[in-house]
Design an enzyme around this catalytic site. Sequence first.
Site, short mmCIF file in Angstrom:
data_model
loop_
_atom_site.label_atom_id
_atom_site.label_comp_id
_atom_site.label_asym_id
_atom_site.label_seq_id
_atom_site.Cartn_x
_atom_site.Cartn_y
_atom_site.Cartn_z
N GLU A 102 0.81 -1.21 0.00
CA GLU A 102 0.00 0.00 0.00
C GLU A 102 0.85 1.27 0.00
O GLU A 102 0.54 2.22 -0.69
CB GLU A 102 -0.91 -0.02 1.22
CG GLU A 102 -2.10 0.89 1.05
CD GLU A 102 -2.85 1.04 2.36
OE1 GLU A 102 -2.68 0.18 3.25
OE2 GLU A 102 -3.58 2.02 2.49
N ASP A 103 1.92 1.27 0.76
CA ASP A 103 2.65 2.51 0.99
C ASP A 103 3.98 2.65 0.25
O ASP A 103 4.60 3.70 0.30
CB ASP A 103 2.94 2.69 2.49
CG ASP A 103 1.65 2.81 3.29
OD1 ASP A 103 0.61 3.10 2.66
OD2 ASP A 103 1.70 2.62 4.51
#
Length: 752
Positions: A102-103
């Site tokens: 996600e990051d």
Amino acid sequence: MLIKKKSIYWKMEVSIDLQAENKEIVSRYRKLVKSVRPLMKDNDHKQVRLAFNTALEAHKEMRRKSGEPYIFHPIAVAQICVDEIGLGPTAVIAALLHDVVEDTDMELNDIEKLFGKKVAKIIDGLTKISGVFLQGTSQQAENFRKTLLTLSEDVRVILIKIADRLHNMRTLESMPRNTQLKISSETIFLYAPLAHRLGLYSIKTELEDLYLKYTEPEIYREIASKIQQTKASRNKFIKEFVEPIDDSLNNAGFDYTIKGRPKSIHSIWNKMKKQKVSFEEIYDLFAIRIILETPPDEEKSACWQVYSMVTDFYKPNPDRLRDWVSTPKSNGYESLHVTVMSKTGQWVEVQIRTLRMDEIAEKGFAAHWKYKDSNKEAVGNRETGIEAWISKVREMLENQDGSAIEFVNDFRNNLFSEEVYLFTPKGDLRILPAGATALDFAFEIHTKVGQNCLGAKVNNKLVPISHKLNNGDQIEILTSSKQKPSLDWLRFVVTSKAISKIKDSLRDQKKGVATEGKEIVERTLRLLRIQLSDDVMGELRAYFDCKSSLDFFFMVGQGSIDPGEIRKFREEKKKRDTMPAPVIHDAKSFEKEIRKVRGVEATDQLLIGENMDKIDYALAQCCNPIPGDDVFGFVTVNEGIKIHRTTCPNAVELMSNYGYRIIKVKWTSQKELAFLAGIRITGTDRIGLVQDLTRIISNDLRVNMRSISIDTDDTIFEGKIMLFVNSTEHLEQLILKLSKVDGVVRVDRFDS
Ligand code: MN
């Protein structure tokens, strides 16, 4: 010069920090490995290390809001998975990597290549749940549903997500206030109930306490400090209370521990609110827990033996005995609870359980697995509770059609309600939410049984379908092939299965009636030599105030719209279309005319026209103005002056096309006369909502209800009520009262 110095100083500080930080990272990682080591097999070591290095590299430039290196977070989440949930190496690997896709730049493919399909699937699930709260409400609900679908694939997704949320809540301090509130409310809305349902009791409690800490900081601090202050006296009390029990447990040769723990801050606060009492007035601030170490086949008898010892010394409250040893809760909780009277006249709750039961109560799911592996027989039917729950969730997911919000609501309703344990005539156990009726039970048995349910025999006594079931009831459902669901039935059921099945058949029934209605309409129009075009359909719908063609056809099919009315509507419309409109320029001339025609005296409630003369008028039915509204007068062809609200949907058209027929009007005073107004109430449907609303309206002596129509679309409730009120103020008061009713989302006035 000065600037340069500063920057050198800053660099030095950072480099010192980095060293210390790296040390700290390594030490936290070592601690994690140490706790998961007993659960690791040959290759796990390498994979865990690889996951750690991958995460470290991927997050290396990132810091948390608190300034800490980001990697602290995944390590902490993994640590929670091991220590507090009891998960093993796979979960540790996934937890370490949970924010990577996600990051950072890493992709799911990379994860799969390095760690295999299983881990990649978990990470994928975790990435998807994170998106849940980013969107609007309906998106959230839909995503939440999808997320839960993955539950049946790998429940670790949910467990790691709960660990992630727990760590975020523990470190919420450094977040801005609005983020704190947002994260906290999501937590209390979804994560705490989810943790509860999965049997993660201590995590659920901590999440609730943290929620309170951030939403009601003062209350939280006050209760926490009072718990601290009363600690000494509480410990003394517990010591004295436990003494005689201690002796007899020792004499009987039990291996045991006794704990006396205060209840959670959140639950104390709930009690204070619910019972409207102060902290000092709460008698059951703590519970005493006796944890036994017994062989698996002696668990039940040991618990009851201890029960008998406790009640030898203290008198039990017969209403407060809970036996979740013989019948575990559906989240797997097992324990024997008894409330007894202490020597000082205080009720004390005593919880009796074995070490295994205690671990399951604290760690939930994972502890189940542990005991399942090591001890097959003892667990046997305990597994059924959890499996039954997963299949319930799956059932809800499959049943829901369209409305994801409804699903989340149902899910939450089912989460929060207590349960009743019921039996079929053959003695099979079924667990339903408290408040379930005979009809719910019928649908629980089979959809067909539900649809044809005529009544039931509860413990051999004949009861109606609306009969509420109690713990331990044995139910035999009576059916008839002639019976079919009606709208009424929705008032008698609470389970999502019954609700959705009843709605399905109502929808089918409605379609059948509408088909008949359509034939009638077509036949009627054919006689009038009119084609059923879209335009005609539109006019009909508007005239009869139907939301959709289906509704219109349904009303005709059902007989609430007579074919005669359709003919009349067409004839009236023809007349109106062909009649020329006489032009009246001002109120004066109209006044003369109207007095001439009707021979009526003007009333004094409206001042009309330039001279503000008092004149006869009628209130327009399209917007039903009442005294106090902003209004204007419209000179009509043959019905005198019609008073419209300036917000009337027709106002723009009237003013722009017939400006010369508009006259200024103003209310003189607000008379205690009743005026017709419409109120639209929307909300989430629940049993008893209509009764609550009508009770408020009918208790208001100045209100007289003329009509009420209720429309439920799935769980969304829309009611239209026409009523007589005295003024806008009065109406506003009423709207305020209605909007406070539980379940009501919106109350507004509408123009019929
Ligand atoms: Mn995270």
